[in-house]
Design an enzyme around this catalytic site. Structure first.
Site, PDB file in Angstrom:
ATOM      1  N   ASP A 149      -0.480 -21.413   9.839  1.00  0.00           N
ATOM      2  CA  ASP A 149       0.064 -20.336   9.001  1.00  0.00           C
ATOM      3  C   ASP A 149       1.054 -20.861   7.965  1.00  0.00           C
ATOM      4  O   ASP A 149       0.844 -20.729   6.753  1.00  0.00           O
ATOM      5  CB  ASP A 149       0.791 -19.311   9.882  1.00  0.00           C
ATOM      6  CG  ASP A 149      -0.123 -18.213  10.388  1.00  0.00           C
ATOM      7  OD1 ASP A 149      -1.334 -18.301  10.169  1.00  0.00           O
ATOM      8  OD2 ASP A 149       0.387 -17.271  11.020  1.00  0.00           O
TER       9      ASP A 149
ATOM     10  N   GLY B 258      -8.418 -13.874  12.086  1.00  0.00           N
ATOM     11  CA  GLY B 258      -7.902 -14.991  12.862  1.00  0.00           C
ATOM     12  C   GLY B 258      -6.393 -15.073  12.732  1.00  0.00           C
ATOM     13  O   GLY B 258      -5.766 -14.348  11.954  1.00  0.00           O
ATOM     14  N   HIS B 259      -5.818 -15.967  13.508  1.00  0.00           N
ATOM     15  CA  HIS B 259      -4.395 -16.261  13.445  1.00  0.00           C
ATOM     16  C   HIS B 259      -4.219 -17.769  13.530  1.00  0.00           C
ATOM     17  O   HIS B 259      -5.193 -18.529  13.646  1.00  0.00           O
ATOM     18  CB  HIS B 259      -3.644 -15.550  14.581  1.00  0.00           C
ATOM     19  CG  HIS B 259      -3.551 -14.068  14.393  1.00  0.00           C
ATOM     20  ND1 HIS B 259      -2.761 -13.494  13.418  1.00  0.00           N
ATOM     21  CD2 HIS B 259      -4.160 -13.041  15.043  1.00  0.00           C
ATOM     22  CE1 HIS B 259      -2.874 -12.182  13.474  1.00  0.00           C
ATOM     23  NE2 HIS B 259      -3.723 -11.882  14.452  1.00  0.00           N
ATOM     24  N   ASP B 260      -2.967 -18.200  13.491  1.00  0.00           N
ATOM     25  CA  ASP B 260      -2.666 -19.629  13.509  1.00  0.00           C
ATOM     26  C   ASP B 260      -3.446 -20.356  14.607  1.00  0.00           C
ATOM     27  O   ASP B 260      -4.058 -21.400  14.364  1.00  0.00           O
ATOM     28  CB  ASP B 260      -1.162 -19.817  13.728  1.00  0.00           C
ATOM     29  CG  ASP B 260      -0.718 -21.257  13.592  1.00  0.00           C
ATOM     30  OD1 ASP B 260      -0.206 -21.635  12.524  1.00  0.00           O
ATOM     31  OD2 ASP B 260      -0.869 -22.028  14.557  1.00  0.00           O
ATOM     32  N   ILE B 261      -3.441 -19.802  15.808  1.00  0.00           N
ATOM     33  CA  ILE B 261      -4.105 -20.449  16.940  1.00  0.00           C
ATOM     34  C   ILE B 261      -5.617 -20.560  16.701  1.00  0.00           C
ATOM     35  O   ILE B 261      -6.248 -21.538  17.110  1.00  0.00           O
ATOM     36  CB  ILE B 261      -3.784 -19.685  18.253  1.00  0.00           C
ATOM     37  CG1 ILE B 261      -4.176 -20.522  19.473  1.00  0.00           C
ATOM     38  CG2 ILE B 261      -4.450 -18.305  18.270  1.00  0.00           C
ATOM     39  CD1 ILE B 261      -3.677 -19.904  20.775  1.00  0.00           C
TER      40      ILE B 261
ATOM     41  N   ARG C 247     -13.216  -5.590  -4.293  1.00  0.00           N
ATOM     42  CA  ARG C 247     -13.563  -4.182  -4.073  1.00  0.00           C
ATOM     43  C   ARG C 247     -12.547  -3.248  -4.709  1.00  0.00           C
ATOM     44  O   ARG C 247     -12.889  -2.113  -5.073  1.00  0.00           O
ATOM     45  CB  ARG C 247     -13.683  -3.894  -2.573  1.00  0.00           C
ATOM     46  CG  ARG C 247     -14.918  -4.508  -1.926  1.00  0.00           C
ATOM     47  CD  ARG C 247     -15.201  -3.891  -0.569  1.00  0.00           C
ATOM     48  NE  ARG C 247     -14.145  -4.165   0.394  1.00  0.00           N
ATOM     49  CZ  ARG C 247     -14.084  -5.256   1.154  1.00  0.00           C
ATOM     50  NH1 ARG C 247     -15.006  -6.203   1.035  1.00  0.00           N
ATOM     51  NH2 ARG C 247     -13.110  -5.413   2.027  1.00  0.00           N
TER      52      ARG C 247
ATOM     53  N   ARG D 296       0.839  -1.195   0.000  1.00  0.00           N
ATOM     54  CA  ARG D 296       0.000   0.000   0.000  1.00  0.00           C
ATOM     55  C   ARG D 296       0.873   1.243   0.000  1.00  0.00           C
ATOM     56  O   ARG D 296       1.919   1.279   0.658  1.00  0.00           O
ATOM     57  CB  ARG D 296      -0.905   0.006   1.234  1.00  0.00           C
ATOM     58  CG  ARG D 296      -1.991  -1.034   1.209  1.00  0.00           C
ATOM     59  CD  ARG D 296      -2.763  -1.050   2.519  1.00  0.00           C
ATOM     60  NE  ARG D 296      -3.194   0.278   2.934  1.00  0.00           N
ATOM     61  CZ  ARG D 296      -3.843   0.531   4.079  1.00  0.00           C
ATOM     62  NH1 ARG D 296      -4.118  -0.470   4.905  1.00  0.00           N
ATOM     63  NH2 ARG D 296      -4.208   1.771   4.377  1.00  0.00           N
TER      64      ARG D 296
ATOM     65  N   ARG E 156      -8.726 -10.775   3.209  1.00  0.00           N
ATOM     66  CA  ARG E 156     -10.026 -11.385   3.462  1.00  0.00           C
ATOM     67  C   ARG E 156     -10.839 -11.434   2.171  1.00  0.00           C
ATOM     68  O   ARG E 156     -10.642 -10.604   1.263  1.00  0.00           O
ATOM     69  CB  ARG E 156     -10.803 -10.574   4.509  1.00  0.00           C
ATOM     70  CG  ARG E 156     -10.157 -10.547   5.882  1.00  0.00           C
ATOM     71  CD  ARG E 156     -11.131 -10.049   6.921  1.00  0.00           C
ATOM     72  NE  ARG E 156     -10.455  -9.374   8.019  1.00  0.00           N
ATOM     73  CZ  ARG E 156     -11.040  -8.993   9.146  1.00  0.00           C
ATOM     74  NH1 ARG E 156     -12.342  -9.221   9.300  1.00  0.00           N
ATOM     75  NH2 ARG E 156     -10.356  -8.383  10.093  1.00  0.00           N
TER      76      ARG E 156
ATOM     77  N   ASP F  36      -0.899   3.054  -4.758  1.00  0.00           N
ATOM     78  CA  ASP F  36      -2.233   3.392  -4.245  1.00  0.00           C
ATOM     79  C   ASP F  36      -3.282   2.667  -5.086  1.00  0.00           C
ATOM     80  O   ASP F  36      -3.678   3.140  -6.158  1.00  0.00           O
ATOM     81  CB  ASP F  36      -2.450   4.913  -4.304  1.00  0.00           C
ATOM     82  CG  ASP F  36      -3.737   5.329  -3.606  1.00  0.00           C
ATOM     83  OD1 ASP F  36      -4.558   4.445  -3.269  1.00  0.00           O
ATOM     84  OD2 ASP F  36      -3.926   6.541  -3.398  1.00  0.00           O
TER      85      ASP F  36
END
Length: 395
Positions: A174, A143-146, A109, A51, A103, A78
């Site tokens: 991950d 979320g994350h790995d856990i 979008r 970005r 996501r 951009d």
């Protein structure tokens, strides 16, 4: 086979089985950057698109240690501006693979969803990596790995009996269920493209990738050979001969002598009473066996046990720290860790007999300048200057 040489930049001297392949990496955290690093070190030319207003990540690293950016060229763009999205589409027209870990719906979008991109380049491999997949009731949640291990049922299975589940760093969902499955998917799609000429979309989900890693465990469970509780099975510390034990100096050794012949060798060297050898898989003996092994292991230091078992098939290993692992004689002989500037890190893996790999290096100034990066894609110099004046590129 020797370890790969140190690279001289993101694109200079690229070698390896993927040399000549071009990849766009949509910048993110975790498994997608690891996948991009591995593709780069296999020879691909990777462009990381960040970005224009990107901020420092939660765990920011100096450039010398930042493997999320090494081995690539960098373009801060951009993408919320129509001309930014259009420029990326033009770059994708000359690209083999695009990988992203946003996501579901984010790329759409921006006007950069797979339908749009594949219309411009029907041969493109469009790799998507998310926690839960592109659809389903949880697909848009963070979320994350856990998190993903919890939903996959795997976190429940990792840990000792009677103790809470233990997060296995972020290596399972991950990096293994995510990055490795993404790489497997894009390389399989490349092979299919070599026969059909057509690209496709890969939908890799970390919950599903981690679950696939546990496919044999599901088979054991279905066959009645696995208990659906942690710390009570063959590979989860439930057996006394597949566990870690504290040594005389407060360190640990890892014991994994599952097979009777390996266990017999272990028992002879510890030593352990032969009645345990004769009845290795008699569960009623396991509490007594575990206590006997623990008592025996406490009599020597970790390194003393390494000397005892180091040249045997007893499957006993010293539990090394991350820094100790770099200096182990086997890892030094194999050059399993290599130095890149100030960073000593794992060498690229796997190794190839017919192509040497290029170790990722810190991007050079040219690797981060829009004029230099876009020129490689055939964008005209005057157009690059006009886009720069318009503020399309970040610093």
């Amino acid at each position: 086979m020797t370890a790969p040489p140190t690279g001289a930049g993101a694109t200079a001297g690229k070698t390896g089985p993927l040399a000549g392949l071009r990849v766009i990496e949509m910048a993110g955290l975790g498994p997608v950057p690891l996948a991009a690093l591995m593709l780069s070190e296999m020879g691909a030319e990777v462009l990381r698109v960040e970005r224009a207003d990107s901020k420092e990540p939660l765990l920011s690293l100096p450039a010398a240690y930042d493997l999320d950016r090494q081995g690539r060229s960098i373009l801060k763009l951009d993408l919320k501006r129509p001309d930014g999205a259009e420029l990326l589409l033009r770059l994708a027209e000359k690209t083999d693979i695009l990988i992203e870990g946003f996501r579901p719906g984010v790329m759409e979008r921006l006007g950069l969803g797979p339908d749009v991109v594949l219309e411009r380049n029907p041969a493109l491999i469009y790799g998507r990596l998310t926690g839960f997949g592109q659809d389903g009731p949880l697909s848009r949640l963070a979320g994350h790995d856990i998190t993903y291990l919890a939903y996959a049922g795997l976190l429940h299975a990792i840990g000792r009996q009677g103790a809470p589940p233990v997060p296995p760093l972020n290596l399972v969902a991950d990096q293994s269920g995510g990055a490795m499955m993404l790489i497997a998917g894009v390389l399989a799609a490349l092979f299919q493209r070599s026969r059909t000429g057509k690209g496709q979309v890969i939908d890799a989900a970390m919950v599903e990738g981690a679950s696939m890693l546990a496919a044999p465990i599901h088979a054991f469970l279905a066959a009645g050979l696995w208990i659906d509780s942690r710390g009570q099975n063959l590979l989860d510390s439930g057996t006394p001969f597949y566990d870690t034990y504290e040594t005389a100096d407060g360190r640990h050794v890892a014991i994994g002598c599952l097979e009777p012949n390996f266990f017999a060798e272990f028992a002879e060297l510890l030593p352990l009473d032969q009645r345990f050898v004769r009845s290795q898989y008699d569960r009623t003996l396991w509490p007594e066996m575990r206590a006997a092994i623990a008592d025996g292991i406490r009599k020597k230091t970790r390194d003393e046990w390494a000397d005892v078992f180091g040249s045997t098939d007893a499957c006993v290993a010293p539990v090394l720290s991350l820094t100790e692992a770099r200096d182990h004689p086997h890892n030094r002989a194999r050059q399993s860790f290599v130095r890149s500037g100030r960073l000593e890190r794992p060498a690229p893996s796997p190794r190839f007999s017919q192509a040497s790999q290029t170790l990722a290096a810190v991007p050079t100034a040219a690797d981060c300048q829009p004029a230099s990066v876009l020129a490689r894609f055939g964008v005209d110099e005057s157009e690059i200057e006009a886009l720069a004046r318009s503020g399309l590129f970040g610093q």
